[in-house]
Design a protein around this motif. Structure first.
Motif, PDB file in Angstrom:
ATOM      1  N   ILE A 193      93.828 113.569  -8.846  1.00  0.00           N
ATOM      2  CA  ILE A 193      92.502 113.495  -9.475  1.00  0.00           C
ATOM      3  C   ILE A 193      91.859 114.879  -9.571  1.00  0.00           C
ATOM      4  O   ILE A 193      90.649 114.999  -9.805  1.00  0.00           O
ATOM      5  CB  ILE A 193      91.575 112.540  -8.690  1.00  0.00           C
ATOM      6  CG1 ILE A 193      91.393 113.035  -7.251  1.00  0.00           C
ATOM      7  CG2 ILE A 193      92.135 111.123  -8.696  1.00  0.00           C
ATOM      8  CD1 ILE A 193      90.358 112.238  -6.471  1.00  0.00           C
ATOM      9  N   SER A 194      92.665 115.906  -9.411  1.00  0.00           N
ATOM     10  CA  SER A 194      92.144 117.275  -9.443  1.00  0.00           C
ATOM     11  C   SER A 194      91.413 117.559 -10.754  1.00  0.00           C
ATOM     12  O   SER A 194      91.956 117.341 -11.848  1.00  0.00           O
ATOM     13  CB  SER A 194      93.287 118.280  -9.265  1.00  0.00           C
ATOM     14  OG  SER A 194      93.938 118.078  -8.028  1.00  0.00           O
ATOM     15  N   ASP A 195      90.149 118.016 -10.620  1.00  0.00           N
ATOM     16  CA  ASP A 195      89.313 118.415 -11.760  1.00  0.00           C
ATOM     17  C   ASP A 195      89.048 117.290 -12.754  1.00  0.00           C
ATOM     18  O   ASP A 195      88.678 117.543 -13.915  1.00  0.00           O
ATOM     19  CB  ASP A 195      89.936 119.605 -12.507  1.00  0.00           C
ATOM     20  CG  ASP A 195      89.967 120.864 -11.653  1.00  0.00           C
ATOM     21  OD1 ASP A 195      89.007 121.067 -10.881  1.00  0.00           O
ATOM     22  OD2 ASP A 195      90.947 121.619 -11.744  1.00  0.00           O
ATOM     23  N   ALA A 196      89.213 116.055 -12.331  1.00  0.00           N
ATOM     24  CA  ALA A 196      88.927 114.927 -13.234  1.00  0.00           C
ATOM     25  C   ALA A 196      87.422 114.822 -13.464  1.00  0.00           C
ATOM     26  O   ALA A 196      86.623 114.958 -12.536  1.00  0.00           O
ATOM     27  CB  ALA A 196      89.462 113.639 -12.635  1.00  0.00           C
ATOM     28  N   ASP A 197      87.022 114.571 -14.710  1.00  0.00           N
ATOM     29  CA  ASP A 197      85.601 114.425 -15.025  1.00  0.00           C
ATOM     30  C   ASP A 197      85.319 113.155 -15.822  1.00  0.00           C
ATOM     31  O   ASP A 197      84.241 112.975 -16.377  1.00  0.00           O
ATOM     32  CB  ASP A 197      85.083 115.650 -15.791  1.00  0.00           C
ATOM     33  CG  ASP A 197      85.849 115.887 -17.083  1.00  0.00           C
ATOM     34  OD1 ASP A 197      86.747 115.076 -17.403  1.00  0.00           O
ATOM     35  OD2 ASP A 197      85.562 116.889 -17.766  1.00  0.00           O
ATOM     36  N   LYS A 198      86.336 112.273 -15.878  1.00  0.00           N
ATOM     37  CA  LYS A 198      86.140 110.993 -16.549  1.00  0.00           C
ATOM     38  C   LYS A 198      87.133 109.973 -15.991  1.00  0.00           C
ATOM     39  O   LYS A 198      88.151 110.322 -15.379  1.00  0.00           O
ATOM     40  CB  LYS A 198      86.319 111.131 -18.055  1.00  0.00           C
ATOM     41  CG  LYS A 198      87.680 111.628 -18.483  1.00  0.00           C
ATOM     42  CD  LYS A 198      87.740 111.789 -19.996  1.00  0.00           C
ATOM     43  CE  LYS A 198      89.101 112.336 -20.435  1.00  0.00           C
ATOM     44  NZ  LYS A 198      89.162 112.514 -21.908  1.00  0.00           N
ATOM     45  N   THR A 199      86.825 108.730 -16.222  1.00  0.00           N
ATOM     46  CA  THR A 199      87.671 107.632 -15.737  1.00  0.00           C
ATOM     47  C   THR A 199      89.037 107.664 -16.421  1.00  0.00           C
ATOM     48  O   THR A 199      89.136 107.931 -17.621  1.00  0.00           O
ATOM     49  CB  THR A 199      86.980 106.286 -16.009  1.00  0.00           C
ATOM     50  OG1 THR A 199      85.749 106.240 -15.272  1.00  0.00           O
ATOM     51  CG2 THR A 199      87.861 105.121 -15.594  1.00  0.00           C
TER      52      THR A 199
END
Length: 220
Positions: free
Chosen positions: A177-183
């Protein structure tokens, strides 16, 4: 008539003996012997049981036959089966005889080592356990993981009782989930952690819900 039969009787006996010796010489000419290590195969394992241990993994089979045939033989040309159709749960001794060995025609078996092997059979069970998603990394700054959903949530596992009974849940391989900004939704494999168990599915779907952190929300 009888006199003629007995005439030169000693020479006739000698001739017969020489003929027999010559016959054996002709038959044995070009014959040789080899020994081959062959993987042991288990067959006809009773339903609801499976092998967890056995004394040997391979069997040494000594063969005799025409030299030209033996020279071209490979271990795959010989198969050793141990019939477990009458086996029961627990440790048992099972014998290996010539009928359990498959060989090419015209080849003779002159030895099998070992001639018996111990095998441990244990009960097979099936049960359902939950699946936990493993996460790796952190979302982009200002975002957080709101929830993680695994589909299906549970999986059926199968294996011997001593191994399967210890399993309380299954883990997935890490979901990055590194640097995730959305589902996002990702398909990942099940990690059995080296256990000797089987699952009805090798992969599951993991949905990671990403939301903006309340600390970074702009208030009007």
């Amino acid at each position: 008539m009888r006199g003629r039969l007995l005439e030169n009787f000693g020479l006739k006996v000698t001739a017969v003996i020489m003929a027999i010796i010559l016959w054996f010489f002709v038959i044995s000419k070009g014959q040789s012997e080899i020994s081959i290590n062959v993987p042991m195969e288990l067959k006809n394992i009773p339903q609801g049981l499976e092998s967890i241990k056995h004394g040997v993994k391979s069997v040494n089979v000594s063969l005799k036959g025409q030299d030209r045939i033996l020279r071209n033989m490979k271990p795959s040309d010989v198969r050793v089966h141990v019939d477990l159709s009458k086996a029961k749960k627990g440790k048992g001794i099972y014998y290996i005889n010539k009928d359990d060995v498959e060989i090419p025609p015209t080849i003779n078996i002159i030895g099998i080592t070992p001639s018996s092997v111990w095998i441990v059979l244990e009960e097979t069970i099936i049960k359902t356990v939950p699946v936990h998603a493993i996460r790796a990394g952190s979302p982009k700054e200002g975002f957080v993981v709101s929830s993680v959903e695994v589909l299906p949530k549970e999986l059926a596992i199968e294996g011997v009782r001593t191994e399967t009974g210890k399993v309380k849940f299954l883990r997935t391989e890490p979901v990055d989930i590194s640097d995730a900004d959305k589902t996002f939704t990702q398909t990942v494999r099940i990690d059995t952690a080296g256990r000797d168990i089987r699952t009805d599915m090798q992969e599951v779907s993991v949905k990671v819900v990403i939301k903006k952190s309340s600390k970074f929300e702009i208030k009007n």
